[in-house]
Write a protein that holds these residues in place. Structure first.
Motif, short mmCIF file in Angstrom:
data_model
loop_
_atom_site.label_atom_id
_atom_site.label_comp_id
_atom_site.label_asym_id
_atom_site.label_seq_id
_atom_site.Cartn_x
_atom_site.Cartn_y
_atom_site.Cartn_z
N GLY A 193 -21.93 30.37 -12.15
CA GLY A 193 -22.40 31.68 -11.68
C GLY A 193 -22.26 32.75 -12.75
O GLY A 193 -23.10 33.63 -12.88
N LEU B 162 -22.19 32.21 -16.09
CA LEU B 162 -23.15 31.98 -17.17
C LEU B 162 -24.54 32.45 -16.76
O LEU B 162 -25.25 33.10 -17.54
CB LEU B 162 -23.22 30.50 -17.56
CG LEU B 162 -24.29 30.28 -18.63
CD1 LEU B 162 -23.76 30.61 -20.01
CD2 LEU B 162 -24.89 28.91 -18.60
N TYR B 163 -24.92 32.17 -15.49
CA TYR B 163 -26.25 32.57 -15.05
C TYR B 163 -26.44 34.08 -15.14
O TYR B 163 -27.45 34.57 -15.63
CB TYR B 163 -26.51 32.09 -13.61
CG TYR B 163 -27.97 32.20 -13.24
CD1 TYR B 163 -28.86 31.20 -13.58
CD2 TYR B 163 -28.46 33.33 -12.60
CE1 TYR B 163 -30.21 31.31 -13.28
CE2 TYR B 163 -29.81 33.45 -12.30
CZ TYR B 163 -30.67 32.44 -12.64
OH TYR B 163 -32.00 32.55 -12.34
N GLY B 164 -25.41 34.81 -14.70
CA GLY B 164 -25.47 36.27 -14.75
C GLY B 164 -25.51 36.79 -16.18
O GLY B 164 -26.24 37.73 -16.50
#
Lengths: 211, 104
Positions: free
Chosen positions: B46, B48-50
């Protein structure tokens, strides 16, 4: 398939409950407006985590789910516009968190807060136009008598008053309640937004990183 | 001298940009960052995605076309390289003055 009715304001509490359910052999298959649909499975020692994100294009959503899958998280519920995305840990030795720093952990609450706020804002013009068009009279909140339309009702006495009053009361309640729904909805949305915003600040400033 | 408003980069942003000197998809970035940082920076999915989303918004990274239709592959942009360089210079200056002042 087991259906359970629950409502959580706290993502953390929802995660805890779903993790507990999985340990008891009930794995989330679908979240609906009314509650949860759970599969019956052998009890699993796993962790359920919730992210909050919307997606516009299918490729972004697929990429997002693949990233979680690669890192040991199976996407079990949620779709592109649903916002709440539910993940189950597949690797027993793997990470137990989907966020590794406070900023990103807090940002999830901020996204949720923005959703509630936009819902409140979306209802606001409707509410205002209802007030201006005369369909909604805010004064009736203070003077419920305005909801009664029988001419001379309040001058009647005794049995004729009671009859007329009781006869009209259901209509007055319906007239009052039906448009009370909007202000209540707007307030509810603002309340939820404020709550998520508070959680955002609590997580963000709760544990100061570094200096 | 006026400092670039993008500085300083966070530790994770720095490592992600460094990892993306070569194109990579999300999970590969996570592994690369862990390796580059000697296991000190371990990013969860989560997070890394952000972080990638924020870097895309600032035009520091861009998606590249690949055969893998299910995973997006990213690479650093020229703007990303410029900022990475500036942040590296900022840190080497800190190391330089620290040693000059006689900490060790």
């Amino acid at each position: 398939m087991v259906k359970k009715r629950r409502f959580f304001l706290d993502l953390e509490n929802e995660e805890k409950w779903l993790t507990e359910m999985a340990k008891q052999g009930l794995s989330l298959s679908r979240k609906t407006v009314f509650g949860y649909e759970l599969w019956q499975i052998p009890p699993q020692d796993t962790v359920i985590r919730i992210d909050y994100r919307h997606f516009h294009c299918p490729a972004d959503f697929e990429d997002y789910r693949m990233l979680f899958k690669d890192s040991g998280w199976e996407h079990i519920a949620g779709n592109k516009p649903s916002g709440t995305q539910y993940f189950k840990r597949t690797d027993k030795e793997g990470e137990t968190q989907i966020f590794s720093d406070t900023a990103s952990k807090a940002a999830r609450h901020r996204r949720l807060s923005n959703l509630w706020l936009s819902l409140a804002l979306a209802h606001l013009p409707l509410l205002i136009s209802l007030i201006y068009s005369g369909a909604v009279d805010p004064l009736a909140f203070l003077k419920p008598r305005l909801l009664y339309y029988t001419p001379g009702l309040w001058d009647m006495t005794g049995g004729s008053f009671l009859d007329a009053f009781l006869f009209e009361t259901p209509f007055a309640i319906m007239g009052g309640v039906s448009w009370t729904l909007f202000p209540v909805l707007v307030c509810l949305c603002i309340g939820c937004a404020a709550r998520s915003e508070m959680q955002y600040r609590k997580v963000k400033h709760g544990r100061k990183g570094g200096f | 001298m006026k400092r670039d408003k993008n500085l300083p980069l966070t530790e994770t942003a720095y490592y992600i940009l460094l990892a993306l000197l070569k194109p990579a998809h999300g999970y590969l970035i996570m592994q690369k960052v862990e390796e580059l940082s000697d296991g000190q920076v371990r990013m969860a999915a989560g997070t890394l995605y952000g972080a990638l989303e924020a870097l895309l918004r600032r035009n520091f990274v861009k998606p590249v076309q690949t055969d893998d239709s299910r995973r997006k592959v990213y690479v650093i942009t020229d703007e990303g390289k410029r900022v990475l360089c500036l942040d590296c210079q900022r840190m080497s200056h800190m190391i330089h003055v620290t040693s000059r002042e006689g900490l060790w």
